[in-house]
Design a protein around this motif. Structure first.
Motif, PDB file in Angstrom:
ATOM      1  N   UNK A 182      -7.661  -6.284  -2.341  1.00  0.00           N
ATOM      2  CA  UNK A 182      -8.464  -5.064  -2.300  1.00  0.00           C
ATOM      3  C   UNK A 182      -7.593  -3.822  -2.319  1.00  0.00           C
ATOM      4  N   UNK A 183      -8.154  -2.742  -2.847  1.00  0.00           N
ATOM      5  CA  UNK A 183      -7.395  -1.505  -3.010  1.00  0.00           C
ATOM      6  C   UNK A 183      -7.087  -0.822  -1.679  1.00  0.00           C
ATOM      7  N   UNK A 184      -7.912  -1.064  -0.656  1.00  0.00           N
ATOM      8  CA  UNK A 184      -7.788  -0.274   0.564  1.00  0.00           C
ATOM      9  C   UNK A 184      -6.823  -0.880   1.583  1.00  0.00           C
ATOM     10  N   UNK A 185      -6.964  -2.197   1.822  1.00  0.00           N
ATOM     11  CA  UNK A 185      -6.114  -2.800   2.857  1.00  0.00           C
ATOM     12  C   UNK A 185      -5.395  -4.055   2.365  1.00  0.00           C
ATOM     13  N   UNK A 186      -5.455  -4.289   1.056  1.00  0.00           N
ATOM     14  CA  UNK A 186      -4.704  -5.387   0.483  1.00  0.00           C
ATOM     15  C   UNK A 186      -5.206  -6.766   0.836  1.00  0.00           C
ATOM     16  N   UNK A 187      -6.479  -6.894   1.175  1.00  0.00           N
ATOM     17  CA  UNK A 187      -7.020  -8.206   1.554  1.00  0.00           C
ATOM     18  C   UNK A 187      -7.541  -8.944   0.314  1.00  0.00           C
ATOM     19  N   UNK A 188      -7.199 -10.228   0.143  1.00  0.00           N
ATOM     20  CA  UNK A 188      -7.746 -10.992  -0.981  1.00  0.00           C
ATOM     21  C   UNK A 188      -9.196 -11.360  -0.633  1.00  0.00           C
TER      22      UNK A 188
ATOM     23  N   UNK B  62     -18.159   2.005 -10.644  1.00  0.00           N
ATOM     24  CA  UNK B  62     -17.040   1.321  -9.998  1.00  0.00           C
ATOM     25  C   UNK B  62     -17.538   0.526  -8.800  1.00  0.00           C
ATOM     26  N   UNK B  63     -16.797  -0.484  -8.427  1.00  0.00           N
ATOM     27  CA  UNK B  63     -16.887  -1.051  -7.078  1.00  0.00           C
ATOM     28  C   UNK B  63     -15.611  -1.825  -6.783  1.00  0.00           C
ATOM     29  N   UNK B  64     -15.435  -2.146  -5.500  1.00  0.00           N
ATOM     30  CA  UNK B  64     -14.161  -2.688  -5.020  1.00  0.00           C
ATOM     31  C   UNK B  64     -13.647  -3.864  -5.838  1.00  0.00           C
TER      32      UNK B  64
ATOM     33  N   UNK C 198     -16.953   3.770 -22.471  1.00  0.00           N
ATOM     34  CA  UNK C 198     -15.955   4.498 -23.243  1.00  0.00           C
ATOM     35  C   UNK C 198     -14.607   4.455 -22.522  1.00  0.00           C
ATOM     36  N   UNK C 199     -13.606   5.009 -23.171  1.00  0.00           N
ATOM     37  CA  UNK C 199     -12.280   5.069 -22.569  1.00  0.00           C
ATOM     38  C   UNK C 199     -12.254   6.055 -21.399  1.00  0.00           C
ATOM     39  N   UNK C 200     -11.396   5.761 -20.430  1.00  0.00           N
ATOM     40  CA  UNK C 200     -11.229   6.658 -19.298  1.00  0.00           C
ATOM     41  C   UNK C 200     -10.014   6.258 -18.493  1.00  0.00           C
ATOM     42  N   UNK C 201      -9.667   7.034 -17.478  1.00  0.00           N
ATOM     43  CA  UNK C 201      -8.476   6.742 -16.682  1.00  0.00           C
ATOM     44  C   UNK C 201      -8.576   5.396 -15.972  1.00  0.00           C
ATOM     45  N   UNK C 202      -7.426   4.760 -15.803  1.00  0.00           N
ATOM     46  CA  UNK C 202      -7.346   3.498 -15.064  1.00  0.00           C
ATOM     47  C   UNK C 202      -7.578   3.763 -13.579  1.00  0.00           C
ATOM     48  N   UNK C 203      -8.304   2.866 -12.931  1.00  0.00           N
ATOM     49  CA  UNK C 203      -8.495   2.982 -11.481  1.00  0.00           C
ATOM     50  C   UNK C 203      -8.491   1.581 -10.870  1.00  0.00           C
ATOM     51  N   UNK C 204      -8.826   1.483  -9.614  1.00  0.00           N
ATOM     52  CA  UNK C 204      -8.749   0.222  -8.877  1.00  0.00           C
ATOM     53  C   UNK C 204      -9.995  -0.622  -9.071  1.00  0.00           C
ATOM     54  N   UNK C 205      -9.945  -1.873  -8.585  1.00  0.00           N
ATOM     55  CA  UNK C 205     -11.126  -2.731  -8.543  1.00  0.00           C
ATOM     56  C   UNK C 205     -11.709  -3.034  -9.908  1.00  0.00           C
ATOM     57  N   UNK C 206     -13.040  -3.137  -9.970  1.00  0.00           N
ATOM     58  CA  UNK C 206     -13.768  -3.346 -11.225  1.00  0.00           C
ATOM     59  C   UNK C 206     -14.475  -2.040 -11.567  1.00  0.00           C
ATOM     60  N   UNK C 207     -14.393  -1.635 -12.830  1.00  0.00           N
ATOM     61  CA  UNK C 207     -14.888  -0.300 -13.164  1.00  0.00           C
ATOM     62  C   UNK C 207     -15.127  -0.157 -14.664  1.00  0.00           C
ATOM     63  N   UNK C 208     -15.841   0.903 -14.996  1.00  0.00           N
ATOM     64  CA  UNK C 208     -16.016   1.297 -16.392  1.00  0.00           C
ATOM     65  C   UNK C 208     -16.504   2.732 -16.438  1.00  0.00           C
ATOM     66  N   UNK C 209     -16.090   3.455 -17.466  1.00  0.00           N
ATOM     67  CA  UNK C 209     -16.565   4.824 -17.706  1.00  0.00           C
ATOM     68  C   UNK C 209     -17.698   4.730 -18.716  1.00  0.00           C
TER      69      UNK C 209
END
Length: 474
Positions: free
Chosen positions: A363-369, A342-344, A403-414
């Motif tokens: 952004x997930x933390x403070x809502x800054x574009x 993952x990362x922001x 693979x499949x995994x739970x949805x989270x913030x930012x850009x990510x992959x399981x």
């Protein structure tokens, strides 16, 4: 050749003896023709040594210096030394020592003895001799199993060798831009700039945030120039931020890319929290993603070793695939062998899943574009990490699948691995940290082979491990 291409120096050799045991030169010349035809068929850029004599074959160690001087002048990046019969081991070793380039040793598989039991080439016998002399000269080399040019192993090992040679070429003399300083709390990204320069020729090129701000202000002042890039954002992304922030993002991209081009930068490590946000009122994550997608890998949180890892990963793919720099973050809640990478919001769009449009979001933390927001595409990836502690540098690699995994913030992959706990323990026990480069390419054998030619850097392949890679290459 550019830093993103490899020029191969082909130095065929034969033993030049009188008597009837060795075939006449016609056999060697036919083997040389077959090798060069194969290289041309594979689309490999190469230089031969036809200048040397009527055959274009080295037959005497006394010709080593003029051969090396010629290939050095032509700018070769690697050496391929086919043994057309027994070969001339001292010539091969001398050329290898003089040029100090990755060296591939091979000879074509000999045919059956004739009706009288006579043999006239014995190339494999000569390869044993040359291997011994290369070791005596302290010349590292790659050995391709004795085979025919039409065998699958020929293509596999040669392509892997060329890819490894490109990693070596890209690694030495690498220039990493440093934007600002590391976050105070991130002790894990500290590195030894002087040691990188002295040991590997890697230059860290610093620039202050005041200089970055000046470049940004100049770029944002010419909004007309930025319109095309803003249009690109609108056409290719699910835009969830105001247009003004798209212009600021485009200006930051333009400023950094112009600076990198001027200073011949291969990758960048940057401050990405408050300093960058103060300059433009946006997060820098999406800008870093777009620069990485354009062939300029950018590592956040001032991770210089992360930027080096990203450059090595992209070089290992022949600069055909884009890397992504990820936090190794959390174990999958249900899959013991899967992990969240993952990362922001700094993953490039080219690695996004094809079933939805990548978003430019806040952004997930403070809502800054502006940050990226999407899940990694399904497929096989290799993760790698260049890192060191004290005088020891290592290069970790492991292959997994998204693979499949739970949805989270930012850009990510399981990403699922054969044995995640083994990798987890290796990362924690060092000398690695929670950052790694990922790429959609099977580059573990390439990185393993490249380390053969980088003294002071030890390959640390996990899955596949060294034994599995050696078997693949044989």
């Amino acid at each position: 050749m550019s830093r993103k291409e490899v020029l191969l120096g082909v130095v065929p050799t034969r033993r030049d003896l009188s008597g009837e045991f060795f075939c006449n030169s016609n056999v060697a010349l036919e083997r040389k023709r077959q090798v060069e035809a194969k290289l041309s068929q594979m689309g490999i850029a190469y230089i031969n040594i036809d200048f040397l004599n009527e055959e274009g074959i080295i037959r005497n160690g006394l010709d080593a210096e003029k051969t090396a001087a010629y290939l050095r002048e032509k700018g070769v990046d690697a050496l391929f030394m086919p043994h057309l019969n027994f070969g001339c081991e001292d010539a091969v070793a001398k050329v290898g020592k003089l040029l100090n380039k990755p060296l591939l040793l091979w000879g074509p598989r000999d045919g059956a003895p004739d009706a009288a039991g006579n043999r006239c080439t014995d190339s494999q016998c000569g390869l044993f001799a040359t291997g011994k002399v290369l070791n005596q000269f302290g010349v590292p080399f790659t050995y391709m199993t004795n085979c025919r040019v039409e065998d699958e192993v020929f293509d596999r090992v040669l392509n892997n060798f060329l890819a490894a040679s490109l990693v070596v070429k890209s690694f030495y003399g690498m220039r990493i831009g440093q934007f600002g300083v590391r976050p105070e709390t991130f002790w894990s990204v500290k590195c030894n700039e002087r040691q990188l320069l002295e040991r590997f020729g890697i230059e860290v090129v610093p620039i202050t945030m005041l200089e970055v701000e000046a470049m940004y202000k100049e770029a944002i002042s010419n909004r007309e120039v930025l319109k095309e890039r803003v249009r690109y954002y609108k056409d290719n992304f699910d835009v969830r931020i105001e247009e003004e922030y798209l212009y600021r993002t485009a200006a930051m991209y333009t400023a950094i890319s112009h600076w990198a081009k001027e200073y011949k930068i291969d990758g960048i490590a940057s401050s990405c929290w408050e300093p960058m946000r103060q300059i433009a009122g946006i997060s820098s994550c999406f800008t870093f993603a777009e620069l990485t997608d354009a062939g300029l890998p950018v590592a956040c949180e001032m991770d210089i070793h992360g930027a080096i890892s990203s450059c090595m990963a992209q070089a290992a793919s022949g600069w055909k695939q884009t890397s992504f720099l990820a936090d190794i973050t959390a174990r999958h809640p249900d899959n013991d062998n899967a992990e969240l990478f993952w990362h922001c919001g700094n993953f490039p769009r080219s690695v996004a899943g094809k079933d939805h449009k990548a978003a430019i979001s806040a952004s997930f933390d403070e809502g800054r574009p502006s940050v990226g927001k999407f899940e990694l595409d399904k497929g096989t990836v290799t993760i790698c990490r260049f890192d060191g502690s004290a005088d020891d540098y290592q290069l970790l690699s492991a292959r997994g699948k998204v693979v499949e995994g739970p949805v989270t913030t930012g850009t990510y992959g399981w990403i699922e691995f054969e044995d995640w706990p083994a990798i987890e323990h290796r990362v924690v026990t060092g000398p690695y940290i929670h950052h790694c480069a990922g790429i959609y390419a099977d580059i573990a054998p390439v990185l393993y082979e490249a380390c053969r030619y980088i003294p002071g850097l030890h390959a640390d392949p996990m899955q596949p491990d060294a034994a599995q890679i050696e078997k693949f290459l044989k």
